[in-house]
Design a protein around this motif. Structure first.
Motif, short mmCIF file in Angstrom:
data_model
loop_
_atom_site.label_atom_id
_atom_site.label_comp_id
_atom_site.label_asym_id
_atom_site.label_seq_id
_atom_site.Cartn_x
_atom_site.Cartn_y
_atom_site.Cartn_z
N PRO A 45 88.07 -33.18 22.08
CA PRO A 45 87.67 -34.33 22.90
C PRO A 45 88.73 -34.61 23.96
N GLU A 93 75.17 -41.78 31.91
CA GLU A 93 74.10 -41.39 30.98
C GLU A 93 73.04 -40.63 31.77
N ASN A 128 83.62 -27.05 24.17
CA ASN A 128 82.43 -27.77 24.58
C ASN A 128 81.56 -26.89 25.48
N ILE A 152 80.73 -31.50 30.14
CA ILE A 152 80.61 -32.93 29.85
C ILE A 152 81.12 -33.10 28.43
N ILE A 153 82.20 -33.88 28.30
CA ILE A 153 82.94 -33.94 27.03
C ILE A 153 83.03 -35.39 26.58
N ASP A 154 82.86 -35.60 25.28
CA ASP A 154 83.04 -36.94 24.73
C ASP A 154 84.53 -37.26 24.72
N SER A 155 84.84 -38.52 24.98
CA SER A 155 86.25 -38.92 24.90
C SER A 155 86.62 -39.11 23.43
N GLY A 158 85.29 -42.03 21.71
CA GLY A 158 83.84 -42.07 21.65
C GLY A 158 83.20 -43.10 22.54
N GLU A 160 83.01 -43.16 25.97
CA GLU A 160 82.39 -42.74 27.22
C GLU A 160 82.45 -41.22 27.37
N ARG A 161 81.34 -40.65 27.80
CA ARG A 161 81.35 -39.22 28.11
C ARG A 161 82.10 -39.01 29.41
N GLN A 162 82.75 -37.85 29.51
CA GLN A 162 83.53 -37.54 30.70
C GLN A 162 83.08 -36.20 31.28
N TRP A 163 83.00 -36.13 32.60
CA TRP A 163 82.78 -34.86 33.27
C TRP A 163 84.17 -34.29 33.55
#
Length: 194
Positions: A45, A93, A128, A152-155, A158, A160-163
């Motif tokens: 992550p 999202e 990922n 696109i990775i989860d922080s 948890g 927020e998703r991150q590009w």
């Protein structure tokens, strides 16, 4: 005792070898298939609040509250420049991996209208799912080859998703840089959590 001719003996050996090969093929076809599972790649992550740079053996820790957004740097191999970049943004999202790659290419076209996409493929970045895009364009009458890998990775928390994207650009006509894209891919495959 009557001895058969050499040709008959050769023929007998060939027929015996063929029968043995058929028998082994039948046994292999009836045997349960052995599938060797690859070792799973650990999914790492992102930790947006933890940032440091290591340059020439020196670690530069970013102060608390400063989050990494863009790194654009120039590396050098045998006196020839290699650009390296890393970018991170919150991933809204609904943003898919394919759409993020399309947006990346659209942004490239703003600066390099003559860009040609050479290859796009699925891969992994820090364990990922990711998309790798190879492209070429001209800069100052010289050819350039770029590679960008986006995920696109989860922080880690948890929330927020991150590009996350890592890229490089080289002059592919320079012999000193002939193996850089292989080195770049190996470097990315060795990413570890810090």
């Amino acid at each position: 005792m009557a001895r058969t001719s050499i040709y008959d003996r050769i023929s007998e050996k060939r027929l015996a070898a063929e029968a043995l090969a058929r028998q082994q093929a039948e046994e292999a076809a009836n045997a349960p298939a052995v599938v060797i599972e690859p070792e799973p790649v650990p999914v790492l992550p992102l930790q947006p609040a933890r940032n440091e740079l290591k340059v020439a053996g020196l670690a530069l820790l970013m102060p608390q509250g400063f989050n990494f957004r863009d790194i654009d740097t120039t590396l050098e191999r045998d006196g020839h420049p290699v650009t390296f970049g890393a970018k991170r943004r919150p991933a809204p999202e609904g943003l898919t991996l394919q759409r993020s790659a399309d947006i990346y290419v659209d942004n490239l076209r703003k600066y390099h209208p003559d860009i040609t996409i050479v290859r796009q493929s699925d891969c992994l970045l820090a364990g990922n799912p990711a998309i790798s895009v190879d492209y070429i364009f001209a800069a100052n009458q010289e050819r350039r080859h770029g590679r960008a890998i986006s995920a696109i990775i989860d922080s880690a928390n948890g929330s927020e998703r991150q590009w996350f994207s890592v890229s490089t650009v080289i002059n592919p006509d320079l012999p000193a840089l002939a193996s850089w894209l292989i080195d770049f891919d190996e470097m990315l495959s060795d990413i570890v959590a810090g």
